[in-house]
Design a protein around this motif. Structure first.
Motif, PDB file in Angstrom:
ATOM      1  N   UNK A 111      12.047  -4.657  -5.044  1.00 12.90           N
ATOM      2  CA  UNK A 111      12.930  -3.869  -4.185  1.00 12.90           C
ATOM      3  C   UNK A 111      12.164  -3.337  -2.965  1.00 12.90           C
ATOM      4  N   UNK A 112      10.974  -2.799  -3.210  1.00  6.73           N
ATOM      5  CA  UNK A 112      10.219  -2.184  -2.112  1.00  6.73           C
ATOM      6  C   UNK A 112       9.788  -3.228  -1.086  1.00  6.73           C
ATOM      7  N   UNK A 113       9.485  -4.433  -1.583  1.00  9.55           N
ATOM      8  CA  UNK A 113       9.030  -5.499  -0.681  1.00  9.55           C
ATOM      9  C   UNK A 113      10.189  -6.331  -0.117  1.00  9.55           C
TER      10      UNK A 113
ATOM     11  N   UNK B  29       0.839  -1.210   0.000  1.00  8.17           N
ATOM     12  CA  UNK B  29       0.000   0.000   0.000  1.00  8.17           C
ATOM     13  C   UNK B  29       0.871   1.256   0.000  1.00  8.17           C
ATOM     14  N   UNK B  30       1.941   1.229   0.825  1.00  4.64           N
ATOM     15  CA  UNK B  30       2.866   2.370   0.860  1.00  4.64           C
ATOM     16  C   UNK B  30       3.545   2.551  -0.497  1.00  4.64           C
ATOM     17  N   UNK B  31       3.928   1.446  -1.118  1.00  5.39           N
ATOM     18  CA  UNK B  31       4.564   1.521  -2.446  1.00  5.39           C
ATOM     19  C   UNK B  31       3.620   2.178  -3.454  1.00  5.39           C
ATOM     20  N   UNK B  32       2.371   1.705  -3.504  1.00  6.02           N
ATOM     21  CA  UNK B  32       1.450   2.192  -4.535  1.00  6.02           C
ATOM     22  C   UNK B  32       1.069   3.659  -4.299  1.00  6.02           C
TER      23      UNK B  32
ATOM     24  N   UNK C  56      18.783  -0.302   4.535  1.00  4.91           N
ATOM     25  CA  UNK C  56      17.621  -1.050   5.040  1.00  4.91           C
ATOM     26  C   UNK C  56      16.436  -0.985   4.073  1.00  4.91           C
ATOM     27  N   UNK C  57      15.229  -0.810   4.634  1.00  5.25           N
ATOM     28  CA  UNK C  57      13.982  -0.900   3.882  1.00  5.25           C
ATOM     29  C   UNK C  57      13.106   0.290   4.245  1.00  5.25           C
ATOM     30  N   UNK C  58      12.059   0.559   3.436  1.00  6.50           N
ATOM     31  CA  UNK C  58      11.236   1.749   3.711  1.00  6.50           C
ATOM     32  C   UNK C  58      10.751   1.830   5.159  1.00  6.50           C
ATOM     33  N   UNK C  59      10.264   0.734   5.736  1.00  6.46           N
ATOM     34  CA  UNK C  59       9.710   0.796   7.093  1.00  6.46           C
ATOM     35  C   UNK C  59      10.782   1.159   8.119  1.00  6.46           C
ATOM     36  N   UNK C  60      12.016   0.769   7.856  1.00  4.04           N
ATOM     37  CA  UNK C  60      13.109   1.088   8.784  1.00  4.04           C
ATOM     38  C   UNK C  60      13.612   2.510   8.532  1.00  4.04           C
ATOM     39  N   UNK C  61      13.644   2.910   7.249  1.00  2.00           N
ATOM     40  CA  UNK C  61      14.056   4.290   6.945  1.00  2.00           C
ATOM     41  C   UNK C  61      13.067   5.311   7.494  1.00  2.00           C
ATOM     42  N   UNK C  62      11.817   4.915   7.711  1.00  3.84           N
ATOM     43  CA  UNK C  62      10.832   5.843   8.272  1.00  3.84           C
ATOM     44  C   UNK C  62      11.089   6.153   9.740  1.00  3.84           C
TER      45      UNK C  62
END
Lengths: 159, 288
Positions: free
Chosen positions: A128-130, A112-115, B102-108
Motif C-alpha cells: 500500500x505504501x509503495x 525509508x519513509x515507511x520504515x 493519492x499516496x504519502x508523497x502527494x499527501x505531504x
C-alpha cells in the motif's frame, strides 16, 4: 523572470537563479548534476522523482524549484552517502529487488519513509505504501521481500 | 512534458493576493500544494501567465476546534489532516477517507483547500464536505463570506468561488453523540481518483438510522447526494430488505455518464455495492 533561490541540498548550501517553470527534480538533475532522482511521467503518477523536502517525501515533478527556496532538500545521493539507507540498499541487492533500476531511487526514499512511520510493516502495508511508486520490471514481489528484510535488519539494530 | 513559461509571485499577505488576482484576472492561477495544478501545467492542459503561490500565508494553515466547529485551514496538508487527533475525534470521516487520497508523497504536499477549490468530480473530499454539511469560508477584497458545501460545488471543476476570491478555511460541525460515518471507493489502482466513492454520515440509535447523508464522488460532474436512498433509510431499522430498497433507489438518484473507466450502468452497480459495504461497516462499528 528568473528568481534567485537559496536552499540546502544534501547538507550543502546552494544558491542559484532558476526559471519559475523548472521543477525541483529538473533543477536537481540539470543544475546540480544530481541525477539519482529520475524523471518519469512528469505528472505525479510514477514516483521515480521522489525526493525529500523538509524531511518529507514529495514528488520532485510536482514541486517547483522556486518553491524549495529556503528548504532542506535531500536526494537519494544524500541518504546513500550518509548511510541512512544502507540496510535497504543491502536488502535490495540481496533480494534482487531491481532490474533496470529506474524506479529504485524513488522506492528507496519511499520505503525509508515507511520504515520510519512503521518499523514492522506487513507485506500488505508495504504494498500500500509503495503503491505510488511504479516498477515495470520486477512485479514488486522482490521489492516487498527487500523492504521486509531491511525492516528486520533495522529492528535488529543494524542500519 | 515541461510547462509553458510563467511568472511566479509569492505574496506575504492575503491583501497582496487579492491585488494580484485583481490585476491579472483569468491569467493568474493560485498555487497551493500544486499536486493537481502542476500536473496539468506539465501536460500543457493549461498555461497561465502567473502563478500566485499562497503557501507563505501561515494563517491559512492548521486545525482548530472552535465553538462547535472543527476548522481546517485551506493550506493544511492531507498528511496533517490524516495525523490529527482533533480530526479523528470530531470528524472521523476525514480520518477514514485520507488513506484513499493519492499516496504519502502527494499527501505531504497536497492541501485540503486546494483539493476542494479544484473540485475534481472524482475527488473524495468534496463528497465528504457534502456528507458533513461543511461550510466553506471564502475571502475576497471586499470581505469574507461562507457558503454551505451544497452550494459550493457547482459543476465540473466549478465552484462558487468568484474571480478574486480565495478559499481560506472549512468549518465542519463537530461529531454529535450517536453519529457515525464511513467511506469507501472503487478505483483501478490504489491511490487513484475514484470510479465511484461513497461518504456516509448518519445518526445510529438502537439500529435505526436518521439524518442520513450519502454523498457520492466519481459518478457525476460533481459530488452528489443520493436523496431518494437517504429518504428510504431515514427513521427505519436497518436490515437487508431496507438496504435493498435503498440500493434500488440509487438508480433514481444517480445518472452517471460513461467514462474511460466504467459505463454509467457499472457505476450504478458499484454505487450500490458501496452502499452495502459502508452501511454495514458503520452499523457494526462500536457504539460511539
Amino acid at each position: 523572470m528568473d528568481r534567485e533561490i537559496s536552499l540546502t541540498v544534501n547538507g550543502e548550501s546552494v544558491t542559484a537563479r532558476v526559471a519559475p517553470r523548472k521543477s525541483l527534480v529538473d533543477f536537481l538533475r540539470e543544475t546540480l548534476g544530481l541525477t539519482g532522482s529520475h524523471v518519469g511521467c512528469e505528472h505525479g503518477v510514477c514516483g521515480a522523482c521522489t525526493v525529500r523536502v523538509g524531511g518529507e517525501i514529495v514528488r520532485g515533478c510536482l514541486t517547483l524549484a522556486v518553491q524549495a527556496d529556503g528548504a532542506v532538500v535531500e536526494t537519494v545521493e544524500g541518504v546513500s552517502d550518509s548511510g541512512e539507507i544502507a540496510a535497504l540498499q543491502a536488502a535490495f541487492l540481496e533480494r534482487n529487488a531491481l532490474q533496470c533500476g529506474f524506479c529504485t531511487p524513488g522506492i528507496l526514499l519511499t520505503a525509508t519513509a515507511l520504515l520510519k512511520e512503521n518499523p514492522a510493516p506487513s507485506r500488505e502495508e508495504i504494498r500500500e505504501y509503495l503503491s505510488g511508486n511504479y516498477c515495470r520490471c520486477t512485479g514488486y514481489q522482490a521489492i516487498v521481500d527487500a523492504v521486509e528484510t531491511a525492516a528486520e535488519t533495522i529492528r535488529g539494530g543494524g542500519r | 512534458m515541461k510547462p509553458a513559461p510563467f511568472h511566479y509571485e509569492k505574496p506575504a499577505s492575503l491583501d497582496a493576493v487579492f491585488s494580484l488576482l485583481d490585476k491579472h484576472g483569468d491569467n493568474a492561477r493560485i498555487l497551493a500544494g500544486g499536486q493537481s495544478l502542476l500536473a496539468t501545467l506539465n501536460m500543457r492542459l493549461s498555461a497561465p501567465d502567473l502563478l500566485i503561490d499562497i503557501t507563505g500565508l501561515d494563517t491559512l494553515r492548521g486545525i482548530a476546534v472552535d465553538g462547535g466547529f472543527l476548522r481546517i485551514g485551506a493550506l493544511t496538508t492531507h498528511a496533517e489532516v490524516k495525523g490529527s487527533a482533533d480530526v479523528a475525534m470530531h470528524a472521523p470521516l476525514l480520518a477514514q477517507v485520507m488513506p484513499f487520497i493519492a499516496h504519502p508523497a502527494i499527501r505531504n504536499r497536497g492541501t485540503f483547500g486546494g483539493s476542494l477549490a479544484h473540485a475534481d468530480p472524482a475527488a473524495e473530499l468534496p463528497a465528504c464536505m457534502l456528507a458533513l454539511d461543511a461550510e466553506m469560508e471564502i475571502a475576497g477584497a471586499s470581505g469574507k463570506r461562507s457558503v454551505r458545501a451544497a452550494d459550493f460545488f457547482r459543476g465540473l471543476y466549478e465552484t462558487d468561488l468568484k474571480p478574486g476570491e480565495v478559499l481560506i478555511s472549512v468549518a465542519i460541525p463537530v461529531l454529535s453523540a450517536g453519529y457515525r460515518s464511513g467511506f469507501s471507493e472503487f478505483s483501478r489502482r490504489s491511490g487513484d481518483f475514484a470510479m465511484a466513492g461513497l461518504a456516509a454520515h448518519a445518526k445510529f440509535e438502537n439500529g435505526v438510522l436518521s439524518d442520513v447523508r450519502l454523498a457520492y464522488c466519481g459518478v457525476d460532474i460533481r459530488a452528489v447526494r443520493a436523496a431518494a436512498a437517504e429518504r428510504v433509510l431515514d427513521g427505519k431499522p436497518l436490515n437487508a430488505n431496507l438496504l435493498d430498497e435503498a440500493k434500488a433507489r440509487l438508480a433514481d438518484d444517480l445518472d452517471p455518464p460513461d467514462d474511460l473507466q466504467a459505463s454509467g450502468k457499472m457505476k450504478i452497480h458499484l454505487s450500490q455495492v458501496l452502499l452495502g459495504r459502508v452501511l454495514s461497516a458503520m452499523s457494526s462499528a462500536s457504539e460511539a
